[in-house]
Design a protein around this motif. Structure first.
Motif, PDB file in Angstrom:
ATOM      1  N   GLU A   1      57.803  56.323  43.139  1.00  0.00           N
ATOM      2  CA  GLU A   1      58.608  57.356  43.923  1.00  0.00           C
ATOM      3  C   GLU A   1      57.774  58.408  43.995  1.00  0.00           C
ATOM      4  O   GLU A   1      56.954  58.946  43.646  1.00  0.00           O
ATOM      5  CB  GLU A   1      59.788  57.592  43.087  1.00  0.00           C
ATOM      6  N   ASP A   2      58.309  59.063  45.397  1.00  0.00           N
ATOM      7  CA  ASP A   2      57.443  60.229  45.765  1.00  0.00           C
ATOM      8  C   ASP A   2      58.398  61.543  45.372  1.00  0.00           C
ATOM      9  O   ASP A   2      59.209  61.532  45.651  1.00  0.00           O
ATOM     10  CB  ASP A   2      57.511  60.421  47.421  1.00  0.00           C
ATOM     11  N   ASP A   3      57.641  62.383  44.354  1.00  0.00           N
ATOM     12  CA  ASP A   3      58.631  63.537  43.885  1.00  0.00           C
ATOM     13  C   ASP A   3      58.544  64.576  44.892  1.00  0.00           C
ATOM     14  O   ASP A   3      59.003  65.787  44.679  1.00  0.00           O
ATOM     15  CB  ASP A   3      58.063  63.966  42.418  1.00  0.00           C
ATOM     16  N   GLN A   4      57.779  64.590  46.068  1.00  0.00           N
ATOM     17  CA  GLN A   4      57.654  65.546  47.044  1.00  0.00           C
ATOM     18  C   GLN A   4      57.324  66.992  46.693  1.00  0.00           C
ATOM     19  O   GLN A   4      57.568  67.841  47.270  1.00  0.00           O
ATOM     20  CB  GLN A   4      59.054  65.889  47.792  1.00  0.00           C
ATOM     21  N   SER A   5      56.640  66.905  45.494  1.00  0.00           N
ATOM     22  CA  SER A   5      56.000  68.098  44.885  1.00  0.00           C
ATOM     23  C   SER A   5      57.184  69.067  44.556  1.00  0.00           C
ATOM     24  O   SER A   5      57.168  70.283  44.723  1.00  0.00           O
ATOM     25  CB  SER A   5      54.924  68.787  45.966  1.00  0.00           C
ATOM     26  N   ASN A   6      58.238  68.769  44.394  1.00  0.00           N
ATOM     27  CA  ASN A   6      59.543  69.360  44.309  1.00  0.00           C
ATOM     28  C   ASN A   6      60.415  68.743  43.089  1.00  0.00           C
ATOM     29  O   ASN A   6      60.827  67.791  42.938  1.00  0.00           O
ATOM     30  CB  ASN A   6      60.420  69.333  45.741  1.00  0.00           C
TER      31      ASN A   6
END
Length: 401
Positions: free
Chosen positions: A79-84
């Motif tokens: 999964e992508d945490d989106q840097s967030n």
């Protein structure tokens, strides 16, 4: 095709027998064991996300090629945490509640890790993180957090020592609001003070188009070294404003802010001479060399190697307890048994580790990121750093220590 399948059935039966399971139980077609990987594929910290993803998949491929874990395949769910942190919480909830992952690896930015850590220990899911903020392992994580990256204190100590080595007497830190920012200021300032100097710093608002007022504040301190604590987007703007202001003192950053992505984002003269301290993978180990060869890349950063090791550690921990439920608590309770057993057979690949465990042999896994021995609070011990410097538009290694 028939022969290949038959060999697999025979191999599976033998492995199940060695693990104390009946061939019937082994062949019951259970769901794969899911290992969550939460990494920054987009956003300010995404510079290592692509290779982190490849490394996680490579680990799963090696594990499954070796027969899987106690007769079950492993599946990495990325999964992508989106840097967030907010996006990371949503993704972690999916990995825990829907995908039923036994562990979550990756989690790079400290703000992301701080946000998802409570979800993990409350859900009894192991969190294997490559974040640095000291506060992460001070949380009441009940043993569910293992950190494979050096802490902020350790990184700050190395930066402080290096600043003194460069002759610094007046150190100024500039970085955004983050769980590690004040710790860096305190740690580095204390080291410089011990050598007769002084240190100070400011914590700024991130994602600004200009940091000229912050740069002016920094220059009023008359620093002979400035330390950057921001990620690439912020650091690029700060460096440009320092260049326009005519600052010619030393500049030191950490790998999350000063790296190849930054080099490509600013003119060479803006970044020239800037140092970067990078946690180093175990570049001399066969585990590292094998992973580099498998991914067909000239080299790998420490964080991607850590993600590879996160998947392998989870698999070996579960394989070492074939009669226990394959869940996060079993991973927590057995992870140290497969990474720091003084009497264990030293292994550096999931295939060798799984084979030894199936034969009833204890193992001591040393990974692509280095030896994986953990303190009681979950912090990894014994790490190396690579010291790099921007020279004519490229990062050049000056030493590894």
């Amino acid at each position: 095709m028939f022969s290949f399948q038959r060999r697999n059935v025979l191999r599976a039966g033998a492995a199940a027998s060695l693990a104390g399971l009946s061939p019937l139980a082994f062949s019951q077609g259970k769901e794969p064991i899911r290992i969550g990987i939460l990494i920054p594929l987009t956003g300010a910290t995404s510079q290592f996300g692509a290779t982190m993803s490849l490394a996680a998949k490579a680990a799963a491929e090696e594990i499954n090629a070796a027969g899987g874990v106690n007769g079950r395949k492993v599946e990495v769910v990325i999964e992508d945490d989106q840097s967030n942190p907010e996006a990371a919480v949503r993704a972690a909830r999916k990995l825990i509640d829907i995908d039923k992952c036994v562990s979550i690896g990756g989690s790079y930015a400290s703000a992301v890790t701080s946000a998802i850590a409570p979800l993990c220990w409350e859900g009894k899911v192991v969190l294997e993180t490559s974040s640095g903020a000291d506060s992460i392992t001070r949380l009441p994580h009940q043993g569910y957090v293992f950190r494979t990256s050096p802490t902020t204190s350790l990184q700050g100590t190395r930066v402080g020592d290096f600043a003194v080595e460069l002759g610094a007497k007046r150190m100024f830190f500039m970085g955004p609001q983050a769980p590690f920012a004040q710790s860096y200021i305190d740690t580095i300032s204390a080291i410089v003070a011990k050598s007769g100097g002084t240190g100070s710093g400011l914590i700024y608002e991130d994602k600004k188009a200009s940091y000229r007022s912050e740069v002016d504040q920094a220059l009023r301190f008359k620093p002979d070294v400035i330390v950057f604590g921001g990620y690439v987007p912020d650091t690029a703007v700060v460096l440009k404003d320092l260049y326009r202001a005519g600052y010619d003192g030393r500049r030191i950053g950490l790998s999350f802010g000063v790296n190849q992505k930054l080099i490509e984002a600013v003119p060479a003269e803006v970044c020239e001479g800037t140092y970067s301290l990078v946690p180093s993978a175990a570049e001399g180990s066969s585990a590292y060399k094998r992973l580099v060869a498998k991914l067909k890349v000239p080299g790998l950063d420490s964080y991607s190697c850590q993600v590879y090791d996160h998947v392998v550690m989870t698999a070996l921990a579960l394989a070492s307890a074939p009669n226990a439920a394959p869940n996060g608590t079993t991973v927590r309770d057995h992870l140290r048994n497969v990474t720091q057993s003084a009497q264990g057979k030293l292994v550096d690949s999931p295939a060798d580790g799984l084979k030894a465990l199936a034969a009833g042999t204890t193992v001591n896994y040393d990974g692509a990121s280095g030896p994986l021995e953990f303190a009681d609070n979950g912090d990894v011990k014994g790490v190396f750093f690579r010291y790099e410097q921007a020279q004519k538009g490229a990062l050049v290694v000056t030493k590894v220590a």
